[in-house]
Design a protein around this motif. Structure first.
Motif, PDB file in Angstrom:
ATOM      1  N   ARG A 125       0.861  -1.180   0.000  1.00 14.16           N
ATOM      2  CA  ARG A 125       0.000   0.000   0.000  1.00 14.16           C
ATOM      3  C   ARG A 125       0.896   1.228   0.000  1.00 14.16           C
ATOM      4  NH1 ARG A 125      -0.603  -0.295   5.971  1.00 14.16           N
ATOM      5  NH2 ARG A 125      -0.081   1.810   6.645  1.00 14.16           N
ATOM      6  N   CYS A 126       0.345   2.310  -0.486  1.00 12.66           N
ATOM      7  CA  CYS A 126       1.076   3.568  -0.553  1.00 12.66           C
ATOM      8  C   CYS A 126       0.379   4.582   0.343  1.00 12.66           C
ATOM      9  CB  CYS A 126       1.128   4.072  -1.998  1.00 12.66           C
ATOM     10  SG  CYS A 126       1.938   5.680  -2.157  1.00 12.66           S
ATOM     11  N   ASP A 127       1.138   5.165   1.260  1.00 14.75           N
ATOM     12  CA  ASP A 127       0.632   6.269   2.087  1.00 14.75           C
ATOM     13  C   ASP A 127       1.306   7.541   1.613  1.00 14.75           C
ATOM     14  OD1 ASP A 127      -0.829   4.466   3.498  1.00 14.75           O
ATOM     15  OD2 ASP A 127       0.311   4.630   5.362  1.00 14.75           O
ATOM     16  N   TYR A 128       0.514   8.563   1.467  1.00 12.43           N
ATOM     17  CA  TYR A 128       1.040   9.836   0.978  1.00 12.43           C
ATOM     18  C   TYR A 128       0.910  10.854   2.099  1.00 12.43           C
ATOM     19  CZ  TYR A 128       2.283  13.337  -2.482  1.00 12.43           C
ATOM     20  OH  TYR A 128       2.930  14.305  -3.184  1.00 12.43           O
ATOM     21  N   LEU A 129       2.045  11.307   2.606  1.00 17.33           N
ATOM     22  CA  LEU A 129       2.076  12.274   3.699  1.00 17.33           C
ATOM     23  C   LEU A 129       2.110  13.675   3.111  1.00 17.33           C
ATOM     24  CD1 LEU A 129       2.207  12.453   6.750  1.00 17.33           C
ATOM     25  CD2 LEU A 129       4.686  12.342   6.589  1.00 17.33           C
ATOM     26  N   VAL A 130       1.047  14.443   3.357  1.00 14.57           N
ATOM     27  CA  VAL A 130       0.924  15.782   2.774  1.00 14.57           C
ATOM     28  C   VAL A 130       1.575  16.826   3.678  1.00 14.57           C
ATOM     29  CG1 VAL A 130      -0.713  17.527   1.946  1.00 14.57           C
ATOM     30  CG2 VAL A 130      -1.187  15.109   1.608  1.00 14.57           C
ATOM     31  N   LYS A 131       1.278  16.766   4.987  1.00 17.22           N
ATOM     32  CA  LYS A 131       1.880  17.730   5.908  1.00 17.22           C
ATOM     33  C   LYS A 131       1.927  17.133   7.311  1.00 17.22           C
ATOM     34  CE  LYS A 131      -2.325  20.243   7.122  1.00 17.22           C
ATOM     35  NZ  LYS A 131      -2.933  21.544   7.252  1.00 17.22           N
ATOM     36  N   THR A 132       2.722  17.754   8.178  1.00 16.88           N
ATOM     37  CA  THR A 132       2.816  17.344   9.571  1.00 16.88           C
ATOM     38  C   THR A 132       2.535  18.542  10.462  1.00 16.88           C
ATOM     39  OG1 THR A 132       5.168  17.880   9.784  1.00 16.88           O
ATOM     40  CG2 THR A 132       4.620  15.654   9.028  1.00 16.88           C
ATOM     41  N   ASN A 133       2.608  18.329  11.774  1.00 10.18           N
ATOM     42  CA  ASN A 133       2.388  19.429  12.712  1.00 10.18           C
ATOM     43  C   ASN A 133       3.479  20.480  12.602  1.00 10.18           C
ATOM     44  OD1 ASN A 133       0.152  18.132  13.663  1.00 10.18           O
ATOM     45  ND2 ASN A 133       1.189  17.255  15.453  1.00 10.18           N
ATOM     46  N   THR A 134       4.684  20.071  12.244  1.00  8.52           N
ATOM     47  CA  THR A 134       5.803  21.013  12.200  1.00  8.52           C
ATOM     48  C   THR A 134       6.075  21.570  10.804  1.00  8.52           C
ATOM     49  OG1 THR A 134       7.341  19.182  11.943  1.00  8.52           O
ATOM     50  CG2 THR A 134       6.931  19.973  14.185  1.00  8.52           C
ATOM     51  N   ARG A 135       5.655  20.861   9.772  1.00 10.24           N
ATOM     52  CA  ARG A 135       5.906  21.340   8.404  1.00 10.24           C
ATOM     53  C   ARG A 135       4.593  21.452   7.663  1.00 10.24           C
ATOM     54  NH1 ARG A 135      10.762  18.549   5.520  1.00 10.24           N
ATOM     55  NH2 ARG A 135      10.461  20.358   4.221  1.00 10.24           N
ATOM     56  N   GLU A 136       4.454  22.497   6.907  1.00 14.23           N
ATOM     57  CA  GLU A 136       3.208  22.765   6.179  1.00 14.23           C
ATOM     58  C   GLU A 136       3.029  21.808   5.005  1.00 14.23           C
ATOM     59  OE1 GLU A 136      -0.385  24.342   5.814  1.00 14.23           O
ATOM     60  OE2 GLU A 136       0.988  24.852   7.417  1.00 14.23           O
ATOM     61  N   ARG A 137       4.105  21.601   4.227  1.00 11.63           N
ATOM     62  CA  ARG A 137       4.008  20.730   3.048  1.00 11.63           C
ATOM     63  C   ARG A 137       5.158  19.738   3.037  1.00 11.63           C
ATOM     64  NH1 ARG A 137       1.185  23.500  -1.917  1.00 11.63           N
ATOM     65  NH2 ARG A 137       0.521  21.382  -2.029  1.00 11.63           N
ATOM     66  N   LEU A 138       4.805  18.464   2.885  1.00 13.74           N
ATOM     67  CA  LEU A 138       5.823  17.427   2.759  1.00 13.74           C
ATOM     68  C   LEU A 138       5.736  16.733   1.401  1.00 13.74           C
ATOM     69  CD1 LEU A 138       5.963  15.568   6.174  1.00 13.74           C
ATOM     70  CD2 LEU A 138       7.739  16.886   5.102  1.00 13.74           C
ATOM     71  N   ASN A 139       4.549  16.259   1.056  1.00 15.04           N
ATOM     72  CA  ASN A 139       4.314  15.550  -0.206  1.00 15.04           C
ATOM     73  C   ASN A 139       5.307  14.396  -0.415  1.00 15.04           C
ATOM     74  OD1 ASN A 139       2.214  17.315  -0.772  1.00 15.04           O
ATOM     75  ND2 ASN A 139       3.560  18.748  -1.856  1.00 15.04           N
ATOM     76  N   VAL A 140       5.283  13.429   0.514  1.00 19.64           N
ATOM     77  CA  VAL A 140       6.189  12.285   0.471  1.00 19.64           C
ATOM     78  C   VAL A 140       5.364  10.997   0.413  1.00 19.64           C
ATOM     79  CG1 VAL A 140       7.961  11.016   1.737  1.00 19.64           C
ATOM     80  CG2 VAL A 140       7.961  13.507   1.776  1.00 19.64           C
ATOM     81  N   ALA A 141       5.727  10.136  -0.519  1.00 18.80           N
ATOM     82  CA  ALA A 141       5.062   8.832  -0.621  1.00 18.80           C
ATOM     83  C   ALA A 141       5.892   7.787   0.117  1.00 18.80           C
ATOM     84  CB  ALA A 141       4.909   8.433  -2.080  1.00 18.80           C
ATOM     85  N   THR A 142       5.217   6.973   0.912  1.00 21.95           N
ATOM     86  CA  THR A 142       5.868   5.865   1.619  1.00 21.95           C
ATOM     87  C   THR A 142       5.120   4.591   1.259  1.00 21.95           C
ATOM     88  OG1 THR A 142       6.472   7.309   3.461  1.00 21.95           O
ATOM     89  CG2 THR A 142       6.524   4.946   3.870  1.00 21.95           C
ATOM     90  N   PHE A 143       5.874   3.572   0.878  1.00 22.36           N
ATOM     91  CA  PHE A 143       5.273   2.301   0.500  1.00 22.36           C
ATOM     92  C   PHE A 143       5.472   1.290   1.630  1.00 22.36           C
ATOM     93  CE2 PHE A 143       5.971   4.457  -3.453  1.00 22.36           C
ATOM     94  CZ  PHE A 143       4.853   4.132  -4.197  1.00 22.36           C
TER      95      PHE A 143
END
Length: 197
Positions: free
Chosen positions: A130-148
């Motif tokens: 499965r692929c999870d796509y992290l858009v943002k975190t509490n500390t960063r506004e934009r991440l746009n990172v895919a994790t498989f």
């Protein structure tokens, strides 16, 4: 299952079929004793008492039966596949029944014995991802990172299922897929080379 059988084994099958060499009762004693020897429950030297055939016939029949049983167990064949092979080779039904009954009742012990005397890498039986796509975190506004997330299900030589799980980035997954494609290409070339020989 066993497409290429050695000429010696084929001659041995002819002996196993021959009712003049073994009566059905003698064959049953012989076959049961062969399974016992194979599993370490009896001594090979006691064969002369197990059947009334001459020594050469006993040795060749023994090696044939053991070869067939071990090959079928190695291939994880069930009793129906063993029966099918013996029927194709025109072994009498009474002898097929003896062999398949012994094989079926001793199959698990045979597989355990084989796994204890051999080395095999686990075999892949299933892959899930499965692929999870992290858009943002509490500390960063934009991440746009895919994790498989990858889960590979393997079966070991004892027949036990095990999960291997890992996470990777898109680049790491692409590297893995590229390596697998290279391995596939290598196997295809090897197969072509063997076909030409």
């Amino acid at each position: 299952t066993m497409q290429e059988v050695a000429e010696e084994v084929q001659r041995g099958i002819e002996l196993i079929k021959d009712t003049d060499k073994f009566s059905d009762a003698a064959f049953e004693v012989f076959a049961k004793h062969a399974f016992s020897v194979l599993l370490g429950e009896a001594e090979e030297s006691a064969f002369s008492e197990a059947a009334s055939a001459d020594a050469t016939t006993l040795k060749q029949s023994f090696s044939t039966l053991i070869t067939l049983v071990l090959q079928f167990a190695k291939l994880n064949a069930d009793a129906d596949q063993v029966r099918e092979y013996l029927v194709e080779n025109q072994v009498p039904e009474s002898r097929i029944a003896v062999i398949t009954t012994e094989y079926k009742t001793r199959f698990n012990v045979l597989r355990q014995r084989l796994s204890a005397t051999s080395f095999n890498f686990p075999h892949i039986v299933d892959v899930q991802w499965r692929c999870d796509y992290l858009v943002k975190t509490n500390t960063r506004e934009r991440l746009n990172v895919a994790t498989f997330f990858v889960k590979i299900k393997v079966i070991n030589e004892k027949g036990e299922l095990k999960d291997i799980q890992f996470t990777c980035t898109q680049d790491q997954l692409q590297d893995l897929v590229g390596s697998l494609k290279d391995a596939t290409t290598c196997l295809e070339r090897l197969d072509m080379y063997q076909t030409e020989q």
